[in-house]
Write an enzyme that holds these catalytic residues in place. Structure first.
Site, PDB file in Angstrom:
ATOM      1  N   ARG A  22       0.830  -1.217   0.000  1.00 32.82           N
ATOM      2  CA  ARG A  22       0.000   0.000   0.000  1.00 32.82           C
ATOM      3  C   ARG A  22       0.857   1.257   0.000  1.00 32.82           C
ATOM      4  NH1 ARG A  22      -3.343  -0.860   5.131  1.00 32.82           N
ATOM      5  NH2 ARG A  22      -1.328  -1.731   5.673  1.00 32.82           N
ATOM      6  N   ASN A  40      -6.034  -2.948   2.169  1.00 32.40           N
ATOM      7  CA  ASN A  40      -5.978  -4.402   2.266  1.00 32.40           C
ATOM      8  C   ASN A  40      -7.405  -4.932   2.312  1.00 32.40           C
ATOM      9  OD1 ASN A  40      -3.196  -4.548   2.349  1.00 32.40           O
ATOM     10  ND2 ASN A  40      -3.080  -4.668   4.574  1.00 32.40           N
TER      11      ASN A  40
END
Length: 97
Positions: A22, A40
């Site tokens: 990320r 996520n």
């Protein structure tokens, strides 16, 4: 000549959680001056939306499917709901939780 803006949803499968995927996605998006978000998913994948000029979004799709973070192992990248947009729906690119 007006810039052609697009939006695309993505889901990335493989070893993409716990490997700073990320954070690297945020960094790459900012380098390309794209907006959207990443997070996520409970299934172990990473999902998100990316918006911006069509050529930059294509570059990000390549990055998401072939590059990723240094420790990630991308098995599959899926892109859905790709469409032209009149303006971006986000002000920046960030991580959602």
């Amino acid at each position: 000549m007006a810039l052609s803006l697009v939006s695309v949803d993505f889901e990335i499968f493989g070893r993409v959680q716990g490997v700073c995927f990320r954070m690297y996605t945020e960094d790459e998006s900012r380098k390309l001056r794209l907006v959207g978000w990443v997070k996520n998913a409970p299934t172990g994948s990473v999902v998100g939306v990316v918006q911006g000029p069509a050529d930059k979004v294509e570059a990000m799709k390549h990055w998401l499917s072939k590059v990723g973070s240094p420790s990630s192992r991308i098995h599959k990248a899926e892109f859905h709901n790709e469409r032209k947009i009149a303006q971006t729906e986000f002000k920046s690119f960030g991580t959602r939780y």
